[in-house]
Design a protein around this motif. Structure first.
Motif, PDB file in Angstrom:
ATOM      1  N   VAL A 176       0.852  -1.182   0.000  1.00  0.00           N
ATOM      2  CA  VAL A 176       0.000   0.000   0.000  1.00  0.00           C
ATOM      3  C   VAL A 176       0.894   1.240   0.000  1.00  0.00           C
ATOM      4  CG1 VAL A 176      -1.691   1.353   1.298  1.00  0.00           C
ATOM      5  CG2 VAL A 176      -1.944  -1.125   1.126  1.00  0.00           C
ATOM      6  N   HIS A 177       0.795   1.988  -1.096  1.00  0.00           N
ATOM      7  CA  HIS A 177       1.541   3.239  -1.175  1.00  0.00           C
ATOM      8  C   HIS A 177       0.721   4.301  -0.461  1.00  0.00           C
ATOM      9  CE1 HIS A 177       4.429   1.754  -4.231  1.00  0.00           C
ATOM     10  NE2 HIS A 177       3.433   0.924  -4.467  1.00  0.00           N
ATOM     11  N   CYS A 178       1.399   5.227   0.126  1.00  0.00           N
ATOM     12  CA  CYS A 178       0.683   6.318   0.774  1.00  0.00           C
ATOM     13  C   CYS A 178      -0.241   5.822   1.888  1.00  0.00           C
ATOM     14  CB  CYS A 178      -0.125   7.082  -0.262  1.00  0.00           C
ATOM     15  SG  CYS A 178      -1.104   8.406   0.389  1.00  0.00           S
TER      16      CYS A 178
ATOM     17  N   ALA B 112     -15.489 -17.176 -18.019  1.00  0.00           N
ATOM     18  CA  ALA B 112     -14.170 -16.746 -18.504  1.00  0.00           C
ATOM     19  C   ALA B 112     -13.035 -17.406 -17.723  1.00  0.00           C
ATOM     20  CB  ALA B 112     -14.049 -15.226 -18.425  1.00  0.00           C
TER      21      ALA B 112
ATOM     22  N   LEU C  20      -7.052 -12.958 -13.463  1.00  0.00           N
ATOM     23  CA  LEU C  20      -6.626 -12.024 -14.494  1.00  0.00           C
ATOM     24  C   LEU C  20      -7.731 -11.770 -15.517  1.00  0.00           C
ATOM     25  CD1 LEU C  20      -4.186 -10.444 -15.721  1.00  0.00           C
ATOM     26  CD2 LEU C  20      -3.690 -12.488 -17.050  1.00  0.00           C
ATOM     27  N   VAL C  21      -8.427 -12.822 -15.896  1.00  0.00           N
ATOM     28  CA  VAL C  21      -9.416 -12.665 -16.965  1.00  0.00           C
ATOM     29  C   VAL C  21     -10.824 -12.397 -16.441  1.00  0.00           C
ATOM     30  CG1 VAL C  21      -8.101 -14.097 -18.560  1.00  0.00           C
ATOM     31  CG2 VAL C  21      -9.849 -15.168 -17.121  1.00  0.00           C
ATOM     32  N   CYS C  22     -11.022 -12.466 -15.138  1.00  0.00           N
ATOM     33  CA  CYS C  22     -12.367 -12.266 -14.584  1.00  0.00           C
ATOM     34  C   CYS C  22     -12.851 -10.837 -14.859  1.00  0.00           C
ATOM     35  CB  CYS C  22     -12.361 -12.520 -13.080  1.00  0.00           C
ATOM     36  SG  CYS C  22     -13.962 -12.148 -12.338  1.00  0.00           S
ATOM     37  N   PRO C  23     -13.990 -10.693 -15.555  1.00  0.00           N
ATOM     38  CA  PRO C  23     -14.426  -9.344 -15.934  1.00  0.00           C
ATOM     39  C   PRO C  23     -15.046  -8.531 -14.799  1.00  0.00           C
ATOM     40  CG  PRO C  23     -15.951 -10.977 -16.799  1.00  0.00           C
ATOM     41  CD  PRO C  23     -14.840 -11.735 -16.158  1.00  0.00           C
TER      42      PRO C  23
ATOM     43  N   ASP D 217       8.241   6.067  -3.475  1.00  0.00           N
ATOM     44  CA  ASP D 217       7.506   7.033  -2.654  1.00  0.00           C
ATOM     45  C   ASP D 217       8.422   7.921  -1.816  1.00  0.00           C
ATOM     46  OD1 ASP D 217       4.973   6.243  -3.427  1.00  0.00           O
ATOM     47  OD2 ASP D 217       4.840   4.684  -1.906  1.00  0.00           O
TER      48      ASP D 217
ATOM     49  N   PHE E  71       7.956  11.546  -0.798  1.00  0.00           N
ATOM     50  CA  PHE E  71       6.831  11.946   0.054  1.00  0.00           C
ATOM     51  C   PHE E  71       7.066  11.660   1.541  1.00  0.00           C
ATOM     52  CE2 PHE E  71       4.797  11.548  -4.065  1.00  0.00           C
ATOM     53  CZ  PHE E  71       3.995  12.679  -4.094  1.00  0.00           C
TER      54      PHE E  71
ATOM     55  N   GLU F  82     -13.028 -10.441 -24.137  1.00  0.00           N
ATOM     56  CA  GLU F  82     -13.099  -9.924 -22.777  1.00  0.00           C
ATOM     57  C   GLU F  82     -11.861 -10.320 -21.962  1.00  0.00           C
ATOM     58  OE1 GLU F  82     -15.244  -7.688 -21.849  1.00  0.00           O
ATOM     59  OE2 GLU F  82     -14.439  -7.601 -19.820  1.00  0.00           O
ATOM     60  N   ALA F  83     -11.353 -11.521 -22.228  1.00  0.00           N
ATOM     61  CA  ALA F  83     -10.170 -11.957 -21.465  1.00  0.00           C
ATOM     62  C   ALA F  83      -8.989 -11.037 -21.743  1.00  0.00           C
ATOM     63  CB  ALA F  83      -9.819 -13.397 -21.827  1.00  0.00           C
TER      64      ALA F  83
ATOM     65  N   GLN G 182      -9.602  -7.728 -20.035  1.00  0.00           N
ATOM     66  CA  GLN G 182      -9.323  -7.812 -18.605  1.00  0.00           C
ATOM     67  C   GLN G 182      -7.825  -7.828 -18.329  1.00  0.00           C
ATOM     68  OE1 GLN G 182     -11.298  -7.426 -16.058  1.00  0.00           O
ATOM     69  NE2 GLN G 182     -13.013  -7.129 -17.460  1.00  0.00           N
ATOM     70  N   GLU G 183      -7.110  -8.547 -19.172  1.00  0.00           N
ATOM     71  CA  GLU G 183      -5.653  -8.610 -18.995  1.00  0.00           C
ATOM     72  C   GLU G 183      -5.055  -7.209 -19.120  1.00  0.00           C
ATOM     73  OE1 GLU G 183      -3.957 -11.755 -21.336  1.00  0.00           O
ATOM     74  OE2 GLU G 183      -1.925 -10.992 -21.027  1.00  0.00           O
TER      75      GLU G 183
ATOM     76  N   LYS H 291      -5.957  -5.100 -16.056  1.00  0.00           N
ATOM     77  CA  LYS H 291      -5.298  -5.479 -14.812  1.00  0.00           C
ATOM     78  C   LYS H 291      -3.777  -5.428 -14.863  1.00  0.00           C
ATOM     79  CE  LYS H 291      -9.274  -8.093 -13.425  1.00  0.00           C
ATOM     80  NZ  LYS H 291      -9.996  -9.327 -13.652  1.00  0.00           N
TER      81      LYS H 291
ATOM     82  N   ASN I 154       3.036   5.983 -11.603  1.00  0.00           N
ATOM     83  CA  ASN I 154       4.448   6.339 -11.587  1.00  0.00           C
ATOM     84  C   ASN I 154       5.286   5.250 -12.258  1.00  0.00           C
ATOM     85  OD1 ASN I 154       6.624   7.996 -11.074  1.00  0.00           O
ATOM     86  ND2 ASN I 154       6.983   7.195  -9.011  1.00  0.00           N
TER      87      ASN I 154
ATOM     88  N   LYS J 171      -1.704   2.359  -7.556  1.00  0.00           N
ATOM     89  CA  LYS J 171      -0.683   2.557  -6.523  1.00  0.00           C
ATOM     90  C   LYS J 171      -0.912   3.755  -5.635  1.00  0.00           C
ATOM     91  CE  LYS J 171       2.996  -0.074  -8.635  1.00  0.00           C
ATOM     92  NZ  LYS J 171       4.403  -0.053  -9.052  1.00  0.00           N
TER      93      LYS J 171
ATOM     94  N   ILE K  40      -2.228   7.630  -4.203  1.00  0.00           N
ATOM     95  CA  ILE K  40      -2.114   9.056  -4.502  1.00  0.00           C
ATOM     96  C   ILE K  40      -0.660   9.497  -4.721  1.00  0.00           C
ATOM     97  CG2 ILE K  40      -1.949   9.862  -2.093  1.00  0.00           C
ATOM     98  CD1 ILE K  40      -3.925  12.062  -2.804  1.00  0.00           C
ATOM     99  N   THR K  41       0.281   8.864  -4.031  1.00  0.00           N
ATOM    100  CA  THR K  41       1.674   9.298  -4.196  1.00  0.00           C
ATOM    101  C   THR K  41       2.172   8.972  -5.602  1.00  0.00           C
ATOM    102  OG1 THR K  41       2.325   7.225  -3.128  1.00  0.00           O
ATOM    103  CG2 THR K  41       2.339   9.204  -1.770  1.00  0.00           C
TER     104      THR K  41
ATOM    105  N   ARG L  14      -7.028   4.700   2.152  1.00  0.00           N
ATOM    106  CA  ARG L  14      -7.160   3.363   2.692  1.00  0.00           C
ATOM    107  C   ARG L  14      -7.857   3.420   4.031  1.00  0.00           C
ATOM    108  NH1 ARG L  14      -3.051   0.576   5.908  1.00  0.00           N
ATOM    109  NH2 ARG L  14      -3.931  -1.449   6.290  1.00  0.00           N
TER     110      ARG L  14
END
Lengths: 277, 711
Positions: free
Chosen positions: A9-11, A59, A75-78, A101, A104, B510-511, B514-515, B518, B526, B601, B603-604, B711
């Protein structure tokens, strides 16, 4: 050197002082009933499945006889119904994320290694800490302390701050809630304080489990025997992890969210030394 | 805040403060024989002189009125009656998105109040006399100057008329204190705007007299008014608290210019200006008056004015924190933040101003840069994505054989260039058409219009600043990134396969989609790849435009804001699927932030991508960056301190703009479901703020889809 990480987790504004990058190691040797990161328990990668948002599109269909947690289905789950938690990362890759980071961090920010229980991956943790220190990053380790003191000794030179969870003071109750007694945990905490390390004691406040006067007076009494920690934080239980239990096929034990008055009263038992986050 | 000011603010939330305009006026038919500029001036002054004078039981300022019901073309920016403006607007404004590339848009400006305060209208009249002599053999210019002269003389008549009304009210007043106030106001109105202002009070009255002739931004008034404020507070003529009450009353009138119940009553862009920023001597200009104006606004529940803090590397952290603290407590969402560092450089390197001139800029409208005494010659909003989809879908054969990203990029670059040229043709055409109107009303407040004897809408202003807005900038950057990453670097898919997927709007793919969603190295993370792509794209925009001037003479600055209409969504609705995983018809995001969870990632990382995206400064036009953060980041004091430091760092790194939204998604959804209950929920939209529930459905959806960080 590589380790198992389930999130970066950034920030992060809640894992220690200043702006921080929090690295969550996968794998834990406690099983706290209120844990909000159930995906952190196992060190191995896991697939989370949120069936409520699955449209059954197919999928993610997989020919493999046994799931090897490659993550392709996620990865492929829409719809995001499937998610992969956990990956193997090199310490250098972790460092790269942390350094991104750096601008900051300011005077008090830095990296926090958390989990799971990050100290279970002792060598990987130590390596990550060393790399961060070499690059001028302030380091914090967020731990429940249920590891041998030797694990602490290995990282003491590279750790600026410990965020130290103290869940329940009664060891029997601790065992029932987390699967382990707390003798080693308190012993390590005492040693850290005695060694003059910067420590923030953090107490998750779980209604019906530890939100009572006795528990807090016992904590106070324990802390009085050692140099005072830099800070005591009360972390009220929240329900944000509940859906993840179902997604992992695990049973969730939900608790009530503590009232402000409860938190204030508990803090008062520590002579107001605690802050509520 | 003084009770009567608070009462006035409360009244302004319920009703128009001013009496209805008198429109039953008998005009002299002989006016019809006058040339257009003079005719307009004569008629408008007669309209003004027929209006009721604003005198109430407690006002300390008078002379306010509205020219929207005037019988002839009124101010530049209400555009009442401007024939050619109406013509071009009807053909090219929403929903007429021409060729899915370009649409007409509004322009904004700020008057040069400094000149009026220092020289009075008599100073303007002296200038007019001088240039009447210069242009004595040019009938058209002479006529224009006569029109402007009539306007100035009319304003002086109006101020005398207001003084008379105040004296009369004083005579009938039984309360000695109030009587004195009215007598004082009458004396003030006999001096300003005719002559230079002698006090802070006079300066404010002079400003509000002039405001109605160009009711828009008020420019850098924390500088303009500072000498009067300092003189009077140092001499003890007024206290800081008394100054606050006066400013408060003025702000209410600025806000009331678009009164409650009218179409723009809710929009902050109607009156937006900048405070702070570099001074000519290179020091930071945030002063006690800047702070007092912010404090004043915070005590008033009114919709406007909106203020942007111009941050500099010399702005004390305490000032930034103070402003952010006000921002988080401001339910009317009137504050935004811009950085001088990239903008001053761009105003010098691209627009060609000296440092001494560049530091005088202010914000106008939603978020356009302009100067006191100048017009932001924008006026069109374009689709940045069209050239990319045309390259992919119409130049398919040409690019199919691309062996490298560079091969493809060469073809794309030509298409982009063509679109930018075309867009500029349109912009010049729009501005040419509106230049056929003759605006005499605002000319005396805009530098150069008298000297050039030319109306501001006909490019009469001396300072040339302008450009256009582009929608879909982030979509282009992400799409180029995906092409480079997936097709050429990682070879996960061939170019024909990607193009085929776009042609069928990802159907059956769709696959792959999605790839991409993601694992693509999208902008805002950044990531060196998309950071470099962003720099390349913005540098390309600069390369294409750097040797071109807009027809009125300005070098081009580009922005990313949409205005009051959701152009970003409408263009998206008409645009084919894009390599970043976007479906055909999906709206683009406004500004240069990120959306849909593509910035993974936080806001920073987003701030770092934003801060490095524009090495040439071409996006120092009306660029906006909306950041949605978790409410806890502003509500929790500890987290808020960290957010302040992060924003300071963002500006230190080179970021140009930020406006924060931190209403939770749940609250926005609840507001959508129950608009009545959430009538007062304000959100930042596109450089301006408005009530969430009054926004169009596409804009509401847009805000819901922006990425929430935290978060």
């Amino acid at each position: 050197m590589k380790g198992s990480v389930f999130d970066i987790v950034h920030c992060s504004l809640v894992d220690g002082p200043g702006v921080r990058t929090s690295v969550f190691f996968k794998g834990c040797n406690l099983s706290c009933t209120w844990c909000h990161n159930p995906e952190s328990h196992s060190a191995a990668p896991e697939i989370l499945y949120y069936k409520d948002i699955c449209t059954g599109c197919g999928a993610c269909r997989c020919e493999k006889p046994v799931c090897d947690r490659c993550g392709h289905c996620a990865l492929v789950c829409p719809t995001g119904a499937k998610k992969l938690s956990g990956s193997t990362m090199a310490a250098e890759a972790v460092l790269e994320e942390v350094l991104s980071d750096k601008v900051f961090y300011g005077e008090d920010g830095g990296v926090t290694f958390s989990g799971g229980e990050c100290m279970l991956q002792r060598e990987f943790l130590s390596h990550c800490l060393q790399l961060c220190k070499e690059n001028g990053i302030q380091t914090a380790v967020d731990t429940a302390g249920n590891v041998p003191w030797a694990a602490f000794e290995a990282i003491l030179p590279y750790t600026d701050l410990f965020l130290y969870d103290v869940k329940v003071m009664d060891s029997g109750l601790h065992k029932r809630c987390t699967g382990s007694g707390n003798a080693q945990i308190l012993d390590n905490l005492g040693k850290l304080l005695d060694a003059g390390k910067r420590v923030w004691v953090r107490v998750p406040v779980i209604p019906g489990m530890n939100d009572n006067k006795e528990n807090f007076l016992a904590l106070k009494s324990f802390l009085q025997q050692h140099p005072a920690p830099e800070k005591i934080e009360l972390l009220p239980y929240h329900a944000m992890g509940e859906t993840k239990y179902a997604a992992l096929g695990k049973t969730c034990h939900p608790f009530a969210v503590p009232e402000k008055e409860t938190l204030d009263a508990l803090a008062a038992h520590l002579d107001g030394a605690a802050v509520r986050r | 805040m003084e009770e009567r000011v608070l009462q006035l603010a409360a009244l302004s939330r319920q009703q128009d403060l001013y009496a209805p305009a008198v429109t039953e006026i008998v005009y002299d038919p002989a006016d019809e024989a006058l040339p257009e500029a003079e005719f307009n001036a004569v008629r408008i002054i007669q309209f003004i002189m027929s209006q009721p004078v604003y005198v109430t039981e407690s006002n300390r300022f008078t002379g306010m009125l509205r020219l929207t019901k005037a019988p002839v073309p009124a101010d530049v920016f209400s555009r009442k009656g401007h024939k050619w403006f109406a013509e071009v607007r009807s053909k090219y404004y929403a929903p007429n998105y021409h060729e899915n590339l370009v649409i007409f848009e509004w322009q904004h400006a700020a008057p040069n109040y400094k000149f009026i305060l220092e020289h009075g209208i008599e100073g303007s009249l002296a200038k007019i006399r001088k240039y009447k002599e210069v242009y004595k053999s040019d009938a058209q210019k002479l006529s224009f100057l006569k029109g402007v002269e009539t306007v100035c003389l009319g304003l002086l008549d109006w101020s005398e008329h207001c003084a008379d009304a105040c004296e009369k009210a004083a005579e009938g007043c039984s309360q000695p204190m109030r009587q004195q106030e009215l007598q004082k106001l009458a004396i003030v109105c006999r001096n300003v705007p005719r002559k230079p202002a002698k006090s802070f009070y006079e300066a404010l009255q002079s400003l509000i007299f002039c405001f109605q002739f160009l009711p828009d931004s008020v420019g850098t008034i924390d500088r303009t008014l500072l000498p009067y404020y300092e003189k009077d507070t140092q001499s003890g003529a007024i206290t800081r608290e008394e100054a606050k009450h006066l400013i408060g009353e003025i702000f209410i009138h600025l806000s009331n210019h678009d009164p409650v119940g009218t179409v723009n009553a809710d929009r902050t862009a109607q009156c937006h200006f900048a405070i702070g920023g570099y001074l000519e001597n290179g020091e930071d200009g945030f002063n006690d008056l800047s702070r007092l104006m912010v404090e004043t606004l915070m005590e008033l529940d009114i919709r406007r004015p909106a203020m942007s803090l111009r941050w500099t590397k010399k702005t004390p952290y305490e000032v930034l924190r103070f402003m952010l603290d006000c921002e988080r407590n401001d339910k009317n969402k009137r504050f935004a933040f811009v950085s001088d560092e990239p903008r001053i450089r761009a105003l010098m390197n691209i627009s060609g101003f000296s440092f001494e001139d560049a530091v005088k800029y202010t914000m106008v409208g939603c978020n356009e840069p302009s100067f006191p005494g100048a017009v932001w010659m924008g006026g069109c909003t374009g689709n940045a994505v069209r050239s990319l989809t045309r390259t992919l879908l119409e130049k398919t054969e040409e690019i199919a054989g691309s062996e490298s990203f560079e091969d493809f990029y060469k073809v794309y670059r030509e298409e982009l260039k063509k679109d930018i040229y075309k867009l500029l043709e349109y912009q010049n055409m729009f501005n040419d058409i509106r230049a056929r109107d003759i605006n005499v009303l605002s000319a005396f407040l805009l530098d150069g219009c008298i000297e050039n004897a030319t109306a501001p809408n006909a490019f009469g202003c001396e300072k040339k600043i302008g450009g256009f807005n582009l929608m879909g900038v982030t979509c282009v950057i992400d799409s180029l990134t995906v092409i480079k990453q997936f097709v050429f670097d990682e070879k996960r898919i061939s170019f024909p396969e990607l193009i085929a997927a776009l042609r069928c709007n990802w159907e059956g793919q769709e696959a792959l989609r999605q790839e991409i969603l993601k694992t693509a190295r999208f902008f805002g993370n950044n990531d060196p790849l998309s950071n470099e792509m962003a720099r390349r794209f913005t540098t390309e925009l600069h390369t294409i435009t750097k040797d071109i001037k807009l027809k009125h003479g300005a070098n081009i600055l580009i922005g990313t804001l949409a205005g009051y209409h959701p152009h970003h969504r409408r263009y998206g609705n008409m645009t084919e699927a894009t390599p970043d995983g976007r479906y055909r018809g999906d709206g683009f995001m406004v500004g240069t932030g990120q959306c849909g969870g593509k910035d993974r990632k936080g806001i920073t990382a987003l701030m770092q991508s934003l801060a490095q995206m524009d090495p040439t400064g071409i996006l120092c036009g009306p660029n906006v960056c909306n950041m949605l953060v978790e409410p806890s980041m502003v509500r929790n004091d500890g987290q808020f301190e960290k957010l302040c430091r992060m924003i300071e760092t963002y500006f230190q790194l080179g970021g140009i703009h930020v406006q924060l939204n931190y209403v939770s998604k749940e609250e926005l959804l609840a507001a959508k479901a129950d608009p009545e209950k959430y009538a007062h929920l304000k959100v930042r939209v596109s450089g301006y703020s408005a009530s969430f529930v009054t926004l169009s459905e596409p804009l509401q959806q847009d805000i819901l889809e922006r990425t929430v960080i935290g978060r």
